[in-house]
Design a protein around this motif. Structure first.
Motif, PDB file in Angstrom:
ATOM      1  N   ASP A   1     -53.242  21.357   2.003  1.00 21.84           N
ATOM      2  CA  ASP A   1     -52.415  22.748   2.343  1.00 21.84           C
ATOM      3  C   ASP A   1     -51.291  22.478   2.818  1.00 21.84           C
TER       4      ASP A   1
ATOM      5  N   ASN B   1     -46.017  20.897   8.634  1.00 20.03           N
ATOM      6  CA  ASN B   1     -46.903  19.780   8.295  1.00 20.03           C
ATOM      7  C   ASN B   1     -47.938  20.027   7.306  1.00 20.03           C
TER       8      ASN B   1
ATOM      9  N   SER C   1     -51.763  19.739   6.046  1.00 23.70           N
ATOM     10  CA  SER C   1     -53.363  19.907   6.346  1.00 23.70           C
ATOM     11  C   SER C   1     -54.086  19.187   5.239  1.00 23.70           C
TER      12      SER C   1
ATOM     13  N   ARG D   1     -57.839  19.136   4.359  1.00 18.39           N
ATOM     14  CA  ARG D   1     -59.276  20.036   4.719  1.00 18.39           C
ATOM     15  C   ARG D   1     -60.455  19.493   3.827  1.00 18.39           C
TER      16      ARG D   1
ATOM     17  N   THR E   1     -60.718  21.026   9.170  1.00 16.75           N
ATOM     18  CA  THR E   1     -59.438  20.152   9.038  1.00 16.75           C
ATOM     19  C   THR E   1     -59.762  18.705   9.364  1.00 16.75           C
TER      20      THR E   1
ATOM     21  N   ARG F   1     -57.428  16.088   8.972  1.00 17.43           N
ATOM     22  CA  ARG F   1     -56.205  15.290   9.099  1.00 17.43           C
ATOM     23  C   ARG F   1     -54.899  16.224   8.851  1.00 17.43           C
ATOM     24  N   ILE F   2     -54.195  16.104   9.948  1.00 17.58           N
ATOM     25  CA  ILE F   2     -52.747  16.841   9.890  1.00 17.58           C
ATOM     26  C   ILE F   2     -51.735  15.664   9.728  1.00 17.58           C
TER      27      ILE F   2
ATOM     28  N   GLN G   1     -45.461  15.161   2.301  1.00 18.27           N
ATOM     29  CA  GLN G   1     -45.962  16.027   1.149  1.00 18.27           C
ATOM     30  C   GLN G   1     -45.642  15.890  -0.190  1.00 18.27           C
TER      31      GLN G   1
END
Length: 554
Positions: free
Chosen positions: A195, A200, A202, A204, A213, A215-216, A222
């Motif tokens: 996402d 940032n 995410s 999920r 979630t 990990r961020i 990205q």
């Protein structure tokens, strides 16, 4: 080592958990397979993992540790390399001077303990943890850590993505994406959501139907992660304005995993969802679908008929495809010509002709179904009835000597009749062709490792009595490492099976109302979705809250 293993076996016999004969049988098998005795006894169903933990804890004084309760310092996990942690199924969780506390699936594995001592220089103090909990903890604490730190160091300064960064198997981006998928597989996730946010990214995972979630990730990663996933799925990496669909096949720990990939442009970049399908588990049998006794008899009777239409209904993610495949698997004999048209083909069935729809070239469900009927099939499976054209062809095919199985999106079994009517299928055609409808939902199962009794609340007692079930002790999951402290592990279907008898056929022809049809179904023994769910509550399989969540909200 053999002496220690014999001691474990003796302990289990002395405590009356297994018989001497069972131990001897397991020891013979152990000599052949070289597997650990504890694992063998669990696989053969002689003991549960919880019983093994209790024996080791109370008889040998080896402490039992719940890893989810610990905030483990990443510096401690670095003491034992990831390869060693996976090989021996161990995780360091605490350090005191020269002593390293290590959670182990097999704390009697003295070869592993000695190897860890030599490798780390620490005195190893073992604790026992369930294998499932350790697998999750190892995936989480090692997981993407190394690749992410290396990637941050090696991240190219230019905005353009170098091809080698997303194709070279040794590049940190490739390793990061592989680890992300491998971790999801080890946690038994059904989906991965990548996402994009404003600042940032995410990651999920959907586990047992619930998104969480995991990990961020920094925003600058990205583009690289998205590009790598699109390369793997053979999507157009340059097209960022239109949705795309693709597929990946990967192998992890001898498991073949089929991954459906969907990209969707959003305000902050492309959102990617990966649907994971573990091909190693194979297609389920009808007996393993969780049908209650009455429903099992009714469904078996339906699929034994030579012609007619059977519909499986429910929202997305309610296990409809699993039920269809289980039925096809049972019907798949040498004398049957089975053809399916699906979007997409999920499981490949030996001996079944499976067609993948492709609307871009005009191969829709309706067009494919017309062609299939010219291939002399006995049984036809249509992945989903989406429009009037497909509905009418499916119904007419079932009237001309074919058994047709398909799915529809309706809330319950009876409303399926009205849905077909609304799609323009004549009531007399529905009455003549429809054999039955199975409505289903998936509810989470109580974790067997932390299941405990509790007295029903006043509201729960009222609900149980309303459905004629005993108002007594029911169950819930306390939460433990095996279930990630959720109290649930795995899912099971609850069903509502409506068989169409002569009385119902007459009512359908006369365009009876949904209330009249529902009453007639109930009179012939149909068990409502919620009722089937409550039956599973009374057996300690799931909770009232789970059943209510899945039946009231839909």
């Amino acid at each position: 080592m053999a002496i220690m293993k014999k001691r474990l076996g003796d302990l289990l016999v002395e405590n009356g958990i297994i018989s001497q004969e069972q131990l001897e049988e397991a020891l013979v098998e152990q000599r052949k397979s070289k597997r650990k005795l504890g694992d063998l006894l669990i696989t053969q169903g002689y003991i549960t993992e919880q019983q093994l933990i209790e024996v080791l804890e109370f008889q040998l004084g080896i402490p039992h540790v719940s890893l989810f309760k610990y905030q483990i310092d990443p510096a401690i996990t670095q003491i034992i390399p990831e390869s060693m942690a996976k090989r021996y199924q161990v995780l360091p969780f605490m350090k005191e001077g020269s002593k390293l506390m290590v959670a182990m699936a097999d704390p009697l594995d003295y070869f592993a303990i000695e190897d860890l001592r030599m490798s780390t220089g620490f005195r190893i103090e073992p604790a026992i943890s369930s294998r499932d909990e350790l697998t999750r903890a190892i995936a989480r604490h090692y997981g993407m850590r190394d690749s992410m730190s290396q990637m941050m160091v090696e991240l190219p300064s230019q905005e353009e993505i170098e091809e080698t960064e997303i194709t070279d198997e040794d590049s940190p981006i490739v390793r990061l994406v592989n680890q992300m998928i491998q971790q999801a597989v080890s946690l038994r996730a059904s989906d991965i959501h990548v996402d994009p946010g404003e600042n940032n990214l995410s990651i999920r995972y959907r586990i047992d139907g619930t998104l969480r979630t995991e990990r961020i990730i920094p925003k600058q990663m990205q583009g690289f992660i998205t590009a790598r996933l699109k390369i793997m799925a053979k999507l157009n990496i340059a097209e960022r304005r239109l949705p795309q669909d693709g597929r990946i096949k990967m192998q992890f720990d001898y498991k073949m995993v089929d991954i459906r990939v969907s990209s969707l442009p959003t305000m902050h970049g492309e959102k990617i969802v990966l649907r994971l399908l573990d091909l190693s588990t194979g297609v389920k049998t009808v007996d393993s679908l969780g049908f209650s006794d009455w429903n099992a008899v009714a469904f078996q009777d339906m699929i034994s008929k030579p012609y007619g239409i059977i519909l499986i209904t429910g929202p997305t993610g309610s296990g409809k495809s699993t039920t269809l495949y289980a039925a096809l698997n049972q019907l798949n004999t040498e004398s049957a010509n089975i053809i399916t048209i699906e979007d997409p083909v999920e499981y490949q069935l030996e001996g079944v002709n499976q067609v993948h729809v492709n609307p871009a070239i005009g191969l829709t469900f309706a067009a494919g179904l017309r062609s299939i009927l010219r291939q002399d099939p006995n049984i036809v499976m249509v992945g989903e009835i989406r429009d009037t054209d497909t509905a009418e062809i499916a119904v007419r095919a079932s009237l001309t000597g074919h058994l047709v199985l398909s799915t529809l999106h309706t809330n319950d079994a009876v409303s399926t009749i009205l849905r077909l009517r609304d799609m323009g299928v004549e009531p007399y055609l529905i009455a003549s062709s429809l054999l039955g409808v199975v409505a289903q939902r998936l509810v989470r199962k109580i974790c067997p490792d932390c299941r405990e009794e509790h007295a029903p609340t006043e509201q729960e007692s009222i609900m149980l009595r309303r459905y004629g079930l005993p108002d007594r002790v029911i169950y819930r999951g306390r939460g433990c490492g095996s279930c990630n402290n959720t109290g649930f592990r795995g899912r099971i279907a609850i069903h509502e099976v409506l068989t169409i008898n002569d009385h119902l056929r007459q009512m359908i022809t006369e365009s009876a109302s949904i209330e009249e049809l529902r009453a007639a179904g109930k009179a012939q023994g149909m068990v409502h979705l919620m009722e089937d769910g409550f039956l599973k509550v009374s057996k300690g399989i799931t909770t009232l809250q789970e059943v209510m969540r899945e039946t009231v909200s839909h």
